[in-house]
Design an enzyme around this catalytic site. Structure first.
Site: not given
Ligand code: 0GY
Length: 302
Positions: A32-33, A130, A181, A257, A262
């Protein structure tokens, strides 16, 4: 500083359904973020997208609502190598969050030590074009050597088509390597087909490689359930994730996640994502490894 969200940005779901699936005691959301809040922790100049805010308080509220005990917070690319939001979240979690950072090659030993002390246990190398600009492999290898000394691991994010090119580089990494993933398989292809078999072989031949079996919403072509509670959401992802869980039960992790950067077509309901776990880890023993024992071994071993 004021930030404008990227066009078409989807905000995270503020009222996810309550999962029917009962998480085991001590379950970890291991991917998670946090985003910002941008007025305290501004987004990085080199970012490829600008998200909405997703604060530590909001993450911890989600943890409690879904029934998780702990989080592993992964540095998102919108914060570049500025790990302050991540560190702040880990430090305020009372030991209930660990972190995976992104770092510059010239980071000092003192800064690395501070990250460790805050709860960081890994670094992320991102190969998704990307999301990031290219970093030379020798710089990544330098970082890998330094974090290996701290007992950290490396998280790698890439697209399945790039695995053949990355195979040798990954094989040379001196730590546990956690793949985000499942290496993003194309789930419209056969689970026994060449592409996914390559990933399975990669895990089979490298005992230090683990996989997150997360993000069915990103991988699915069949899509989400029409309504929360439907029996088989993201059903096309199930054979892929289940193959990895059943073949490598001691080397898998799972995460929501959240806040789902995105995503394009729909914002997943985090409660539905939790219910998805029962489809990919069908026994209590597998669920315990996936959600409790494996993340505890990787992130809370002292
Ligand atoms: C995820 C996937 C994405 C983004 C990032 O760090 C990020 O910006 O991981 C994505 O856009 O596929 O795992 O969070």
């Amino acid at each position: 500083m004021k930030f404008q969200k990227s066009p078409g940005w989807l905000d995270w779901c503020s009222e996810p359904s309550r999962p029917v699936f009962l998480l085991p005691e001590g379950a970890v959301d291991a991917h998670c973020h946090v985003f910002g809040p941008a007025d305290i922790f501004p987004f990085a100049a080199e970012r490829k997208y600008t998200p909405c805010d997703a604060s530590k308080e909001q993450l911890f509220a989600l943890r409690d609502r879904l029934g998780f005990s702990r989080n592993v917070i992964v540095q998102a690319t919108c914060h570049g190598t500025d790990n302050r939001a991540l560190v702040d979240a880990c430090r305020s979690s009372g030991g209930r969050a660990r972190g995976v950072a992104s770092i510059r090659p010239d980071i000092s030993d003192g800064e690395l030590h501070d990250l460790h002390e805050a709860g960081v246990r890994g670094v992320r190398f991102n190969f998704v074009r990307r999301l990031v600009d290219f970093t030379p492999r020798d710089e990544l290898l330098d970082i890998a050597g330094r974090v290996a000394g701290l007992g950290w691991h490396i998280v790698v994010y890439f697209e399945s088509a790039d695995l053949p090119d990355l195979w040798d580089f990954f094989s040379g990494l001196p730590t546990i390597v956690v793949v985000d993933h499942m290496g993003r398989p194309d789930v419209t292809k056969n689970v026994d087909g060449e592409q996914f078999e390559l990933f399975v072989r990669f895990m089979r031949e490298h005992e230090n490689v683990w996989s997150k079996v997360s993000c069915p919403d990103r991988l699915s072509a069949s899509g989400p359930p029409a309504v929360a509670g439907e029996a088989r959401p993201y059903r096309d992802v199930v054979p892929f994730a289940r193959r990895i869980v059943e073949t490598f039960p001691d080397r898998v992790l799972w995460g929501t996640d959240w806040p789902h950067p995105n995503v394009r077509d729909h914002m997943p309901d985090d409660g539905v994502l939790v219910d998805f776990i029962a489809q990919i880890a069908p026994t209590r023993a597998l669920q315990r490894k996936l959600l409790v024992d494996n993340p505890a071994r990787l992130y809370w071993r002292e």
